[in-house]
Design an enzyme around this catalytic site. Structure first.
Site, PDB file in Angstrom:
ATOM      1  N   SER A   1       5.008   2.721   2.254  1.00 14.12           N
ATOM      2  CA  SER A   1       4.844   1.307   2.634  1.00 14.12           C
ATOM      3  C   SER A   1       6.106   0.479   2.389  1.00 14.12           C
ATOM      4  O   SER A   1       6.021  -0.678   1.957  1.00 14.12           O
ATOM      5  CB  SER A   1       3.632   0.695   1.928  1.00 14.12           C
TER       6      SER A   1
ATOM      7  N   GLY B   1       1.274   4.588   3.949  1.00 13.12           N
ATOM      8  CA  GLY B   1       0.446   4.005   5.006  1.00 13.12           C
ATOM      9  C   GLY B   1      -0.657   3.085   4.504  1.00 13.12           C
ATOM     10  O   GLY B   1      -1.562   2.724   5.252  1.00 13.12           O
TER      11      GLY B   1
ATOM     12  N   GLU C   1       1.166  14.518   3.996  1.00 16.22           N
ATOM     13  CA  GLU C   1       0.192  14.786   5.071  1.00 16.22           C
ATOM     14  C   GLU C   1       0.136  16.277   5.386  1.00 16.22           C
ATOM     15  O   GLU C   1      -0.916  16.809   5.722  1.00 16.22           O
ATOM     16  CB  GLU C   1       0.545  13.945   6.306  1.00 16.22           C
TER      17      GLU C   1
ATOM     18  N   ASN D   1      10.322   8.392   9.817  1.00 12.89           N
ATOM     19  CA  ASN D   1       9.328   9.426  10.104  1.00 12.89           C
ATOM     20  C   ASN D   1       8.296   8.835  11.067  1.00 12.89           C
ATOM     21  O   ASN D   1       7.423   8.072  10.655  1.00 12.89           O
ATOM     22  CB  ASN D   1       8.649   9.866   8.799  1.00 12.89           C
TER      23      ASN D   1
ATOM     24  N   HIS E   1       5.815  17.021   3.240  1.00  9.47           N
ATOM     25  CA  HIS E   1       5.232  15.681   3.339  1.00  9.47           C
ATOM     26  C   HIS E   1       3.777  15.743   2.880  1.00  9.47           C
ATOM     27  O   HIS E   1       3.083  16.728   3.125  1.00  9.47           O
ATOM     28  CB  HIS E   1       5.324  15.180   4.782  1.00  9.47           C
TER      29      HIS E   1
ATOM     30  N   GLU F   1       7.404  10.044  -2.751  1.00  9.47           N
ATOM     31  CA  GLU F   1       6.435   9.270  -1.984  1.00  9.47           C
ATOM     32  C   GLU F   1       5.065   9.361  -2.674  1.00  9.47           C
ATOM     33  O   GLU F   1       4.319  10.324  -2.447  1.00  9.47           O
ATOM     34  CB  GLU F   1       6.296   9.830  -0.569  1.00  9.47           C
TER      35      GLU F   1
ATOM     36  N   LYS G   1       5.963  10.337  12.471  1.00  9.90           N
ATOM     37  CA  LYS G   1       4.686  11.074  12.416  1.00  9.90           C
ATOM     38  C   LYS G   1       4.273  11.429  13.848  1.00  9.90           C
ATOM     39  O   LYS G   1       5.120  11.640  14.692  1.00  9.90           O
ATOM     40  CB  LYS G   1       3.617  10.263  11.695  1.00  9.90           C
TER      41      LYS G   1
HETATM   42  C1  PEP Z   1       5.842   8.409   5.349  1.00 14.44           C
HETATM   43  O1  PEP Z   1       5.174   8.786   6.284  1.00 14.44           O
HETATM   44  O2  PEP Z   1       6.646   9.196   4.830  1.00 14.44           O
HETATM   45  C2  PEP Z   1       5.676   7.044   4.861  1.00 14.44           C
HETATM   46  C3  PEP Z   1       6.335   6.665   3.800  1.00 14.44           C
HETATM   47  O3  PEP Z   1       4.825   6.222   5.581  1.00 14.44           O
HETATM   48  P1  PEP Z   1       4.647   4.618   5.401  1.00 14.44           P
HETATM   49  O4  PEP Z   1       6.035   4.021   5.349  1.00 14.44           O
HETATM   50  O5  PEP Z   1       3.887   4.196   6.616  1.00 14.44           O
HETATM   51  O6  PEP Z   1       3.909   4.399   4.127  1.00 14.44           O
END
Ligand code: PEP
Length: 249
Positions: A212, A174, A98, A9, A96, A168, A11
């Site tokens: 992460s 992040g 976000e 992803n 997601h 998640e 983003k």
């Molecule tokens: C994500 O955006 O779905 C995500 C898991 O980001 P990160 O790996 O940066 O935590």
């Protein structure tokens, strides 16, 4: 047997230059892996065509980060599931955190989007996860179960073949903090139990972990019985790191 999937992803990151260097590196690196893993690149929509060109001749798949709640029409700035399918996507992210937090996407909207994604022949990667406050209040399982029930309310029959769920935890996205492999496995096992309850072919549905994931923690997470791969944000923007994560499946 369910599929192992690792999805990138991006983003709202990227440029034509990055598409070329990053996808080139991922394509070459993944081709050398002796792993049964489906690798999906999910760039910003504007770069879908560029990424499609860059992945051609490889097994890399294409995904879209978000789709509209409507089929078509006067929705300036939106992109439909059908359009994503038309330009070569096989996957669509939905729900997601976000989108839920910054764009007020709620469970009802997520379910509407899932319906349109499946109707367009795409696989929906449905993102679920609790906030830190919810976890600290002991509500993590409850929140994730509510999100899953809502998102899957209209799914049945052949539709189950087009469902992937990514757990998640919001506090891990992040932030550099990751759920422990044991905590992540427990949540994934609960999710699979819930899928069974809902009448889904639970053993055939891929469940991903996101939050992460890095080259040095991916192997332990992916070794868990109910974790079938990952949804990768930050580390998907560095080709060597992302390829190492794909190789950890
Ligand atoms: C994500 O955006 O779905 C995500 C898991 O980001 P990160 O790996 O940066 O935590």
């Amino acid at each position: 047997m369910r599929r192992n999937i690792v999805a990138a992803n991006w983003k709202m990151n990227g440029s034509r230059e990055l598409v070329e260097s990053l996808v080139g590196g991922v394509k070459a690196g993944v081709a050398k892996l002796d792993k049964d893993v489906e690798v999906v690149i999910i760039p910003p929509s504007l770069y879908l065509a560029d990424v499609e060109k860059a992945v051609s001749g490889s097994a890399l798949q294409l995904g879209v980060q978000n789709v509209a709640r409507w089929e078509s029409g006067a929705y300036t700035g939106e992109v439909s599931a059908q359009m994503a399918s038309d330009v070569g996507c096989a996957y669509a992210l939905v729900g997601h955190s976000e989108r839920r937090q910054l764009f007020a996407e709620d469970d009802v909207q997520v379910a509407e989007k899932v319906r349109l994604i499946l109707a367009s022949g795409l696989v929906a990667i449905i993102c679920v996860g609790e906030t830190l406050e919810e976890r600290e209040a002991g509500q993590a399982e409850q929140v994730v179960a509510r999100q899953i029930r809502a998102a899957l309310a209209d799914v049945s029959g052949e539709g189950w073949k087009k469902i992937v769920i990514a757990y998640e935890p919001v506090w891990a996205i992040g932030t550099g903090k990751t759920a422990t492999a044991v905590d992540a496995q427990n949540m994934h096992a609960n999710m699979r139990g819930l899928l069974s309850e809902l009448g889904a072919p639970a053993q055939e549905i891929s469940l991903l972990y996101g939050g992460s994931v890095k080259p040095d923690n991916a192997a332990e997470l992916f070794a868990q019985a109910d974790i079938d791969g990952g949804l990768i944000g930050g580390a998907s923007l560095v080709s060597d790191d992302f390829v190492r994560i794909c190789g950890a499946v």
